[in-house]
Design an enzyme around this catalytic site. Structure first.
Site, PDB file in Angstrom:
ATOM      1  N   LYS A  52       1.015  -1.189  -0.046  1.00  0.00           N
ATOM      2  CA  LYS A  52       0.043  -0.071  -0.074  1.00  0.00           C
ATOM      3  C   LYS A  52       0.848   1.390   0.154  1.00  0.00           C
ATOM      4  CE  LYS A  52      -3.652  -2.423   2.273  1.00  0.00           C
ATOM      5  NZ  LYS A  52      -4.356  -2.951   3.419  1.00  0.00           N
ATOM      6  N   GLN A  96      -4.293  -1.486   9.695  1.00  0.00           N
ATOM      7  CA  GLN A  96      -4.373  -3.010   9.100  1.00  0.00           C
ATOM      8  C   GLN A  96      -4.914  -4.034  10.185  1.00  0.00           C
ATOM      9  OE1 GLN A  96      -3.178  -3.623   5.724  1.00  0.00           O
ATOM     10  NE2 GLN A  96      -3.905  -5.596   6.276  1.00  0.00           N
ATOM     11  N   ASP A 119     -10.938   2.999   4.550  1.00  0.00           N
ATOM     12  CA  ASP A 119     -11.616   1.635   4.445  1.00  0.00           C
ATOM     13  C   ASP A 119     -13.039   1.459   4.382  1.00  0.00           C
ATOM     14  OD1 ASP A 119      -9.551  -0.388   4.243  1.00  0.00           O
ATOM     15  OD2 ASP A 119      -9.057  -0.374   6.402  1.00  0.00           O
TER      16      ASP A 119
END
Ligand code: NAD
Length: 297
Positions: A52, A96, A119
């Site tokens: 990422k 994460q 997200d």
């Protein structure tokens, strides 16, 4: 002939368009910033986060990386999130998952500022998505929609069958596909571990999405003639390779290929799209927080 859906190519197109959006932001003095927070020793999580960060660098997003020891007190993570929420250079925050057991995952999801929640997992953003007023679509489901769109696979009126009901893939995708919208309007069935006669349901699908986390478990006999098969699964299975494992999807590609009309491979299908859609949400977040109009692909 079965069409192989090329996620790498579609993701590259999206990244290219995003580079232009980032130039627009830059011309207004804004550099989009994405903070990734890693609190895990899991090698797969470490790999995801570094990919990422690399993606950010490639398109011109500022990557801010925070690493917290997996045995540090949970407060350290909560405080980090508060600091990132308050930092104007950070437009998107990604924590994460999975997190260590002593961390309250629900508290984490709720403490990310909803406008920085790239997200799309904060309850406010989940609620907005369900209500058809989405701010950030979760990256994997959004990526699936973009793949279907890129290959002119009509969702309107289609029987879409999703195998898996997780909060990150199955549920948000089901909600997106049933919205009254050009990239929705499907008749959606969600199957899960307690579903009976699974094969009967999957065979009726025009669009079959496999997101169960079970290696190669959708076989040819579970797929209707000409169906579009989207394989979200990424499973590490032991193999005689240098790393000692290989990545396989939830679909038994070789047995499904003959029946399917179109199919996504693993790797090279949904995976690159998930990564591209995170960049998309970060650019969108930067635009929203700075009142700069950005065009999104
Ligand atoms: P999860 O474990 O949270 O959920 C799996 C779902 O599958 C559950 O809802 C369960 O009810 C259902 N399920 C399990 N076994 C089943 C069975 N035998 N029959 C029917 N349903 C069954 O998983 P997740 O986080 O949604 O991820 C699913 C898969 O997708 C995993 O392989 C994951 O690694 C992968 N994934 C890939 C991407 C990507 O970018 N390609 C992103 C997220 C997840």
């Amino acid at each position: 002939m079965t069409e192989v859906i090329d996620g790498n190519a579609v993701a590259a197109d999206i990244r290219e368009s995003l580079t232009e959006s980032i130039e627009t932001l830059e011309s207004e003095g804004v550099t989009p910033g994405l903070a990734t927070v890693l609190m895990s020793d899991d090698p797969a999580s470490e790999t995801y986060v570094s990919m990422k960060q690399r993606d950010c660098e490639e398109v011109g997003i500022d990557g801010i990386h925070v690493e917290i020891d997996s045995d540090a007190p949970a407060e350290e993570l909560y405080e980090t999130i508060d600091d990132l929420n308050a930092d104007p250079a950070v437009h998107g925050i990604l924590v994460q998952m999975p997190l260590p057991d002593h961390v309250d995952e629900r508290r984490v999801l709720r403490s990310v500022d909803p406008v920085k929640d790239v997200d799309g997992f904060h309850p406010e953003n989940v609620g907005r998505l369900v209500a058809g007023d989405d701010r950030y679509r979760p990256c994997t489901p959004h990526g699936v929609q973009k793949l279907l769109e890129a290959y002119d696979i009509e969702t309107e009126g289609a029987n879409a069958v999703i195998v898996g009901r997780s909060n990150i893939v199955g549920k948000p995708l089901a909600n997106l596909l049933l919205q009254k919208a050009d990239d929705g309007n499907a008749t959606v069935t969600v199957c899960h571990s307690r579903t009976e006669d699974l094969a009967e349901k999957t065979r009726a699908a025009d669009i079959l999405v496999a997101a169960a986390g079970r290696p190669e478990f959708i076989g040819g006999e579970m797929v209707g003639e000409g169906a579009t098969v989207v394989d979200v699964g990424i499973n590490r299975v032991d193999a005689d390779t240098e790393k000692g494992y290989e990545l396989v999807g939830d679909v038994d590609y070789d047995s499904v290929e003959a029946t399917a009309g179109a199919i996504t491979p693993v790797p090279g299908g949904v995976g690159p799209m998930t990564r591209a859609m995170l960049l998309y949400n970060t650019v969108k977040a930067a635009g929203l927080q700075t009142d700069v109009d950005v065009e999104l692909p």
